[in-house]
Design an enzyme around this catalytic site. Structure first.
Site, short mmCIF file in Angstrom:
data_model
loop_
_atom_site.label_atom_id
_atom_site.label_comp_id
_atom_site.label_asym_id
_atom_site.label_seq_id
_atom_site.Cartn_x
_atom_site.Cartn_y
_atom_site.Cartn_z
N TRP A 99 1.35 -1.05 -0.10
CA TRP A 99 -0.09 0.35 0.21
C TRP A 99 0.75 1.15 -0.03
O TRP A 99 2.03 1.24 0.25
CB TRP A 99 -0.29 0.01 0.67
N ASN A 101 0.07 5.62 0.75
CA ASN A 101 -0.70 7.30 0.04
C ASN A 101 0.14 7.91 0.15
O ASN A 101 0.82 7.79 -0.88
CB ASN A 101 -1.61 6.80 1.70
N ASP A 102 0.16 8.66 1.14
CA ASP A 102 1.15 10.28 0.92
C ASP A 102 2.58 10.33 0.59
O ASP A 102 3.32 9.32 0.84
CB ASP A 102 0.76 11.44 2.11
N GLN A 118 4.34 7.02 2.00
CA GLN A 118 3.87 6.59 3.42
C GLN A 118 3.39 4.97 2.44
O GLN A 118 2.85 4.88 1.08
CB GLN A 118 2.10 7.32 3.72
N TRP A 126 -4.11 0.42 4.34
CA TRP A 126 -3.28 0.81 5.25
C TRP A 126 -2.56 0.60 6.43
O TRP A 126 -2.96 -0.53 7.24
CB TRP A 126 -3.60 1.87 5.40
N PHE A 158 5.11 8.44 10.26
CA PHE A 158 3.91 9.45 9.19
C PHE A 158 4.61 10.58 8.64
O PHE A 158 5.53 10.30 8.65
CB PHE A 158 3.05 9.80 11.06
N ARG A 221 0.04 16.63 13.46
CA ARG A 221 1.26 15.97 12.43
C ARG A 221 1.38 16.57 10.85
O ARG A 221 1.41 17.72 11.48
CB ARG A 221 0.67 14.81 12.45
N ASP A 222 2.60 16.10 10.16
CA ASP A 222 2.75 15.87 9.13
C ASP A 222 3.53 17.83 8.64
O ASP A 222 2.83 18.54 7.87
CB ASP A 222 1.65 16.21 8.15
N GLU A 278 -4.48 18.27 8.38
CA GLU A 278 -3.37 17.36 7.83
C GLU A 278 -2.96 17.51 6.58
O GLU A 278 -3.19 18.69 5.73
CB GLU A 278 -3.90 16.01 7.21
C1 FRU Z 1 -3.51 11.77 5.11
C2 FRU Z 1 -2.29 10.83 6.25
C3 FRU Z 1 -1.27 11.89 7.36
C4 FRU Z 1 -0.80 10.98 8.19
C5 FRU Z 1 -0.25 9.55 7.00
C6 FRU Z 1 -0.33 8.64 7.55
O1 FRU Z 1 -3.71 10.90 4.22
O2 FRU Z 1 -3.38 11.06 7.24
O3 FRU Z 1 -1.83 13.61 8.20
O4 FRU Z 1 1.11 11.36 8.22
O5 FRU Z 1 -1.84 9.59 6.79
O6 FRU Z 1 -0.44 7.67 6.70
#
Ligand code: FRU
Length: 496
Positions: A99, A101-102, A118, A126, A158, A221-222, A278
């Site tokens: 998987w 993501n970001d 991610q 996830w 993250f 976060r982030d 986020e």
């Molecule tokens: C956005 C998010 C971020 C976090 C990450 C975790 O998609 O929720 O805020 O850092 O994904 O995978």
């Protein structure tokens, strides 16, 4: 107990199997704990994940748990069909396995674009957040490396950003070469901000003084970090939910990426609209290519943004909460840091939330776009164009990939089909209908030029001179080539 001999430890994954705890011991000490849907027997595997032992060179690796079935090999299992799988995106980045993501840590370092992301290396959904890592010389052809960051005792890895520390303010540099520094959230019992660095761009060491910023409120976060030239300091923008469920961005400063001071806090959106929720990004752009008229842009994960000014301490919005990318699926975009000044482009990549059912991987990244700011009757607005490097994939003999780019010039109401999706334009009302979306797409000098990209699981449309960008998860029906417009069949980025 398994001791290691070959590079890849291939693990059978059965998507429906219960999650099992699997602890990697490095020289006998617990290093990474993952929760994995391991198949009870290899015949039950839906696909094979892998652990790349090269991430721990010269170390003795074992699992703490009994009965973790692995196939050791010099290749990843299924390498004969790697990047040729039926739903593998051919003109977008997706991970070899697992998987994603970001996008994280987008940065130009040592003549390569680095894309971290991610990553769950051991699951189709996830979980087990690592930072995957790929590099590209041209934003089109990507080479994947082992994961740069794995979960540790502070938590899962993250999202975050990366910078080149040109002046070695961190002291992480070696031999006069500026280090590459990653700034990420460790999401454990607390959510804290941490650093990792590299002197070659491939091997990363976590800072022994982590975390560099303690938790402010749970779920903060982030971190997105950049060097603010006029005030000669690092600035971090961080998503923080304050009391009353207000979504704010906190601005911090630092001389060395290690000690951070709070400078200011945005007003904050309310929970229901999710603005400033986020993955913030913050950067300066010339308005209408006029370098004497610069504006700061603060973007959020859902692509909404504000435009205003920044004095090095406080962001003052002039236009707030403007909605941006249309359609569905585009999320958590980030722009590249440290693009050389002579290039000067602000290049953005977002995550496209599009499933790849039945595949040993899932989700993909958007096409990289160049962002600009244009004046419109409503005020300044972001505009996007695909990076010009993508044109290198155009190839008349590539009709077999089923992926293509289509340019359609519209001067009256019209309707056509692309890969099984009906697209129609209402010239009088300046509205584009695509599937069940009705989107305002203004004419530019009485015309509408659409640029449509079709890949195996996504369709993207650039319109109104880049002022409108639409993404749609979509399982391609590549056989039916459109009859309208100028068609550019695209070669696969994976065929080098
Ligand atoms: C956005 C998010 C971020 C976090 C990450 C975790 O998609 O929720 O805020 O850092 O994904 O995978």
């Amino acid at each position: 107990m398994n001791s290691f001999h070959k590079r890849y430890w291939n693990l059978p994954i059965q998507n429906s199997a219960p999650l099992r705890r699997v602890t990697l011991l490095v020289d006998g000490k617990p290093e990474v704990v993952n929760q994995i849907s391991l198949a009870a027997a290899p015949e039950q595997a839906d696909w094979w994940a892998f652990l790349d032992t090269h991430v721990w060179p010269g170390k003795n690796l074992t699992f703490a748990e009994e009965n973790v079935w692995i196939e050791e090999s010099d290749e990843i299992w299924g390498s004969e069909t790697l990047y040729k799988e039926s739903l593998r995106s051919q003109v977008h980045f997706s991970s070899r396995r697992g998987w994603l993501n970001d996008p994280n840590g987008l940065v130009f370092y040592d003549n390569n674009y680095h894309l971290f992301y991610q990553h769950n290396p051991y699951g189709w959904s996830w979980g087990n957040m690592h930072w995957g890592h790929a590099t590209s010389p041209d934003l089109v052809h990507w080479t994947e490396h082992g994961d740069a960051l794995a979960p540790d005792s502070l938590g899962a890895m993250f999202s975050g950003s990366a910078v080149v520390d040109w002046e070695n303010t961190t002291g992480f540099g070696a031999n006069g070469k500026p280090p590459l520094v990653l700034i990420y959230t460790a999401s454990g019992e607390q959510a804290t901000q941490c650093l990792a660095y590299s002197n070659d761009g491939y091997k990363f060491t976590k800072f022994s003084g982590n975390p560099v910023l303690p938790e402010i409120t749970p779920g903060n976060r982030d971190p997105k970090v950049f060097w603010h030239v006029p005030t000669r300091k690092w600035v971090m923008v961080l998503y923080v939910e304050t009391s009353g469920k207000r979504h704010t961005i906190h601005f911090f400063s630092s001389p060395d990426l290690k000690a951070w001071d709070l400078m200011s806090v945005t007003e904050g959106g309310i929970d229901s609209d999710k603005f400033l929720f986020e993955c913030p990004d913050f950067f300066e752009l010339d308005l209408d290519s006029n370098e004497k008229n610069k504006k700061w842009v603060l973007t959020a994960a859902n692509s909404n943004y504000s435009i205003g000014s920044f004095d090095g301490t406080v962001f003052t919005p002039e236009f707030s909460d403007i909605s941006d990318v249309q359609g569905e699926g585009f999320y958590a975009a980030q722009t590249f840091s440290d693009i050389p000044q002579k290039d000067g482009r602000r290049i953005q990549i977002g995550w496209i939330r599009a499933d790849s059912p039945g595949m040993p991987f899932n989700q993909l990244m958007s096409i990289p776009s160049v962002l600009t700011l244009k004046s419109t009757p409503e005020g300044p607005r972001l505009a996007r164009t695909p990076v010009k490097e993508l044109e290198s994939l155009r190839d008349v003999s590539a009709t077999g990939s089923g992926c293509f780019e289509l340019h359609v010039e519209i001067t009256e109401s019209t309707e056509f089909e692309v890969s099984g999706v009906r697209i129609s334009y209402d010239y009088k009302n300046q509205e584009l209908m695509v599937r069940d979306y009705k989107i305002t797409v203004p004419l530019i000098s009485g015309k509408q030029n659409l640029m449509v990209f079709v890949d195996r699981t996504v369709l993207e449309i650039y319109a109104s001179d880049g002022l409108v960008y639409i993404t749609l998860p979509h399982l391609s029906q590549g056989e039916s080539l459109p009859e309208r417009g100028q068609l550019y069949p695209l070669r696969s980025l994976w065929d080098i």
